[in-house]
Design an enzyme around this catalytic site. Structure first.
Site, short mmCIF file in Angstrom:
data_model
loop_
_atom_site.label_atom_id
_atom_site.label_comp_id
_atom_site.label_asym_id
_atom_site.label_seq_id
_atom_site.Cartn_x
_atom_site.Cartn_y
_atom_site.Cartn_z
N LYS A 199 0.86 -1.18 0.00
CA LYS A 199 0.00 0.00 0.00
C LYS A 199 0.89 1.23 0.00
CE LYS A 199 -3.67 2.31 2.64
NZ LYS A 199 -4.53 2.23 3.84
N LYS A 252 -2.28 -1.50 -3.65
CA LYS A 252 -3.11 -0.29 -3.62
C LYS A 252 -2.19 0.94 -3.75
CE LYS A 252 -6.34 2.30 -0.68
NZ LYS A 252 -6.99 2.40 0.64
#
Length: 326
Positions: A199, A252
């Site tokens: 992420k 992400k």
């Protein structure tokens, strides 16, 4: 000319779909659902056209709307009625996610994933317990190991409420191992973990932070989310989560990091997820509103590119709209 290789032969109607390398289906998609304990009515999210915060009483109806399009999996995010420095409402038995998940799992057949993080629940908006004087000193950040206990409590409380899968997103070192141990110890060894394994600290999260009321009150998240410049580091992060027991590996954001999605797909024999984040959604809507892009076409193409890069699952705000086209 004697052209023996003519790729255009396979682009004609009829054969084109037969030789298509990647298919996109509703079963590939997970739809985010925002449940808000502070409201009695649905609240539109201005920066994310078509999406709303819904009260707990509307959670089941919202999930049923998703399922009518053919999407059976949802990710539940919560906006609590109150916040504090440790985010204690994140693991409360009567917390917003816990209440919503009980209703959704009791009244629908949806597959329910829950976001496990602290940023929506802390009054400072960071993803865990912050160090003293962090508000004044930008070199300070979240206390890693103390945060692990809170993430574990939260994940276990979600499983107790009926969540089918938990998804830790805080980028706290050791979070997957701590949550796996906590779930197993509480009797939830069958509940899988979809880790936000890579992420990034991205500028594409802006609309989500408005939607979930989780923007940092001070500083930023560069000390715990990944540097957008780093791809090799992502492989180390993902490998650590695999070693700690992750079942699904998330990257992400999605579109600016398709190289990372592809690398994770090649390196690891695990299901790969990608989060088509709020900024990716909002910018396509904004361009479409200007008449510069065909929204339906670019939404489909975006998700197809994520699938082509190697994602098995796509968490996207386009889930309902694209599924309705398929």
């Amino acid at each position: 000319m004697n052209i023996t290789q003519r790729p255009r032969r396979l682009r004609r109607d009829g054969i084109r779909s037969l030789v298509s390398e990647v298919d996109l289906s509703a079963s590939d998609l997970i739809a985010p659902v925002f449940v808000d304990a502070t409201t009695d009515d649905r609240q539109p999210i201005p920066s994310m056209p078509g999406h709303e915060r819904v009260p707990v009483d509307e959670a089941v109806a919202r999930v049923e709307e998703v399922r009518e399009t053919g999407v059976d999996a949802v990710m539940v995010f919560g906006i609590p009625e109150s916040k504090d420095p440790r985010g204690t409402r994140a693991w409360a038995e009567d917390g917003v996610v816990q209440r919503a998940v009980r209703r959704i799992t009791d009244e629908t057949d949806a597959y329910v994933v829950t976001d496990v993080c602290m940023c929506e629940y802390t009054d400072h908006g960071h993803c865990g317990v912050v160090e003293e004087r962090a508000a004044e000193d930008p070199t300070l950040t979240v206390k890693n190991d103390e945060t692990l206990d809170l993430l574990t409590e939260t994940a276990v409380s979600h499983a107790e409420a009926g969540a089918d899968m938990v998804a830790p997103s805080s980028m706290t070192d050791g979070m997957v191992g701590a949550i796996r141990e906590g779930l197993d110890g509480a009797g939830y060894s069958d509940v899988p973990i979809m880790s936000y394994a890579a992420k990034y600290e991205s500028a594409f999260y802006g609309p989500f932070r408005d939607a979930a009321d989780g923007a940092p009150a001070f500083g930023d998240r560069r000390h715990y989310q990944m540097d957008p410049a780093n791809a090799r580091e992502a492989m180390r992060e993902v490998r650590l989560d695999v070693e700690q027991g992750a079942d699904v590996l998330m990257v992400k954001p999605a579109l600016p990091y398709l190289d990372v999605v592809s690398a994770v797909r090649r390196e690891f024999d695990y299901p790969v997820a990608a989060y088509n984040v709020s900024g990716e959604y909002a910018m396509l809507h904004a361009a479409a509103e200007k008449g510069w892009l065909d929204l339906e076409a670019v939404a489909y193409e975006s998700l197809l590119s994520i699938k082509r890069a190697g994602a098995d699952l796509i968490l996207t705000y386009f889930a309902e709209d694209v599924a309705a086209q398929l």
